[in-house]
Design an enzyme around this catalytic site. Structure first.
Site, PDB file in Angstrom:
ATOM      1  N   GLY A  34      53.067  29.639  51.359  1.00  0.00           N
ATOM      2  CA  GLY A  34      52.519  29.083  50.125  1.00  0.00           C
ATOM      3  C   GLY A  34      53.358  29.525  48.944  1.00  0.00           C
ATOM      4  O   GLY A  34      52.855  29.679  47.827  1.00  0.00           O
ATOM      5  N   HIS A  84      33.953  40.337  44.692  1.00  0.00           N
ATOM      6  CA  HIS A  84      34.348  41.121  43.518  1.00  0.00           C
ATOM      7  C   HIS A  84      33.250  42.088  43.059  1.00  0.00           C
ATOM      8  O   HIS A  84      33.470  43.299  42.933  1.00  0.00           O
ATOM      9  CB  HIS A  84      34.710  40.201  42.347  1.00  0.00           C
ATOM     10  CG  HIS A  84      35.896  39.340  42.591  1.00  0.00           C
ATOM     11  ND1 HIS A  84      36.955  39.709  43.396  1.00  0.00           N
ATOM     12  CD2 HIS A  84      36.225  38.111  42.128  1.00  0.00           C
ATOM     13  CE1 HIS A  84      37.857  38.750  43.416  1.00  0.00           C
ATOM     14  NE2 HIS A  84      37.433  37.766  42.657  1.00  0.00           N
TER      15      HIS A  84
END
Length: 484
Positions: free
Chosen positions: A17, A240
């Site tokens: 990527g 997170h």
């Protein structure tokens, strides 16, 4: 104060990527900064791998444009830029086919650290891992870096872990969460475990509650198709905010060692109590001030996906019994503002008059936009007129404390990539952590689905639904004000 830059061992890094948005914005600029600061020795090779048809020179031109776009001009030293670009190469690779793999195998060297960054969608993780193994590209000590999402639920997370485990040992897998690479997050561990001042007070006897807020001003435009299948719970809370909660609530590890730290984080996740329905507020932003609504951004007029979550959670252990943790995250909020607030209890008895202004101490850990910490303490207001008390912050803003060096504090991504090269997994999630987080999250999402729960609407540019304020108010508490 002079920062110490410790060079890493020579390495080969392949970025699958390598032409994508994350590579352009974060990975490649971060690697350049590490090169410019002298952290890369001679003998480093960085290879971009994607489906685009580039040769080495074409990819170097592509990366040069990315550096110019995403780094300040003052940081683009011509000699350093040329030296960094000379490290780069490119191979067109078909992640699910045969093309490019033999050429990639020929580029990899023996006797150096090998790292493979999967900066692609999770659906390609298994295919990449299988081909690295099949073509004997990755050595026995090779490391792979995988980006979130680590699954969509517990079942898919287990399947993903099992797929990666077919070809790589757990010690080779680095599940990256860039929040854990932030300077302030790491300083949280230093503050807790490096100072006698705080750790004796870090318990329910002295702490009234903890707030964790991650607020964003942006909407989901540009990634609406992904986000509408995810929502704030999967996209932010499960990873997170969960990781920040773990660092705040974990017991002291026996040593600063990857497995010792992650063992303690896992205990926190497993101690989380199920959350009662009335302790969760879901929201979805509506249009405002010229900005589109969530359903317009997601191109789904019937969407029941939340862009905001506020919740009160409890831990079932001795240290935190009875102390609530309030979590809050949302899109299109009033300000871009991420922080952890540790609110201590008020003194059990005040010797001063009631109107002197005395209040509880508060430790505030700012993650963005201005990284730093401050501790609010009560002092006497200077001057005559009796004993008037005021609250003042003992401030450690990195930009103020470190001066120009604050601008050179490594970005989260560049710090974490260098940890991969060093073989340090402390700030990366282990497979059992990910599965435990999903095991806690899945029942909450399942209940919403079963009830066809509809998120509350809130104005873009606000602090979220009014019910989120009520969540705190009925406990006699209040969120800290969002500020940019």
């Amino acid at each position: 104060m002079v920062s110490r830059v410790i060079p890493v061992d020579p390495f080969d890094l392949v970025i699958f990527g390598g032409t994508g948005d994350l590579a352009r914005r974060k990975i490649l600029p971060g690697l350049y900064r590490r090169f410019r600061d002298g952290q890369m020795p001679e003998g480093v090779s960085i290879v971009g791998a994607a489906r685009s048809e580039f040769d080495d020179d074409g990819y170097r031109a592509f990366v040069a444009e990315a550096l110019a776009e995403f780094l300040p001009k003052a940081k683009l030293e011509p000699k350093a830029v040329k030296g960094f670009l000379d490290l780069l190469g490119y191979i067109a690779v078909d992640a699910t086919g045969k093309d490019g793999w033999a050429e990639l195998a020929g580029r990899m060297r023996k006797g150096v650290v090998q790292a493979f960054y999967f900066s692609v969608g999770p659906s390609l993780f298994g295919a990449l891992a299988e081909r690295l193994h099949k073509h004997k590209i990755a050595g026995a000590d090779a490391r792979i870096v995988v980006e979130k999402p680590f699954g969509h639920d517990l079942e898919s997370a287990k399947a993903l872990n099992a797929t990666l485990a077919k070809h790589f040992h757990e010690t080779q897998i680095y599940r990256i969460d860039h929040y854990l690479g932030k300077e302030t997050v790491q300083n949280l561990m230093a503050v807790r475990f490096g100072n006698m001042l705080f750790e004796p007070l870090w318990k329910n006897q002295y702490i009234d509650h903890v707030q964790i807020t991650v607020a964003e001003t942006v909407g989901v435009g540009g990634r609406g198709a992904y986000y509408d299948k995810s929502g704030a719970m999967r996209d932010m809370v499960q990873n997170h905010l969960m990781q920040l909660l773990c660092l705040i609530a974990m017991e002291p590890p026996s040593k600063f060692d990857p497995d010792a730290v992650r063992d303690e984080k896992l205990k926190v996740i497993r101690a989380l109590k199920p959350v009662e329905h009335e302790h969760i507020v879901r929201g979805q932003y509506r249009a405002g001030d010229g900005t589109p609504s969530y359903v317009e951004d997601a191109e789904n007029p019937d969407s029941l996906t939340e862009s905001f979550i506020a919740m009160k959670v409890h831990l079932a252990n001795w240290r935190w019994n009875g102390t609530p943790f309030y979590l809050r995250t949302g899109k299109r909020m009033k300000a871009r503002h991420s922080e952890i607030v540790v609110r201590f209890k008020e003194p059990p008895h005040s010797i001063f008059e009631e109107d002197t202004g005395q209040s509880a101490n508060e430790l505030r850990i700012r993650l963005q936009p201005n990284e730093g910490m401050d501790l609010t303490v009560t002092i006497k207001e200077p001057g005559p007129g009796g004993m008037r008390l005021i609250d003042v912050p003992l401030d450690m803003t990195f930009a103020d404390a470190l001066g120009e060096e604050a601008s050179d504090v490594p970005d989260a991504y560049e710090r974490l990539i260098m940890d991969v090269i060093r073989g340090n997994q402390t700030l990366f999630m282990r497979g059992d952590e990910v599965e435990a987080a999903w095991a806690w999250t899945d029942p909450i999402i399942g209940e919403w689905t079963e009830r066809e729960d509809r998120p509350l609407r809130y104005d873009a540019g606000s602090t979220g639904p009014e019910e989120a304020l009520i969540l705190m108010h009925r406990d006699g508490r209040r969120w800290r004000e969002l500020s940019s």
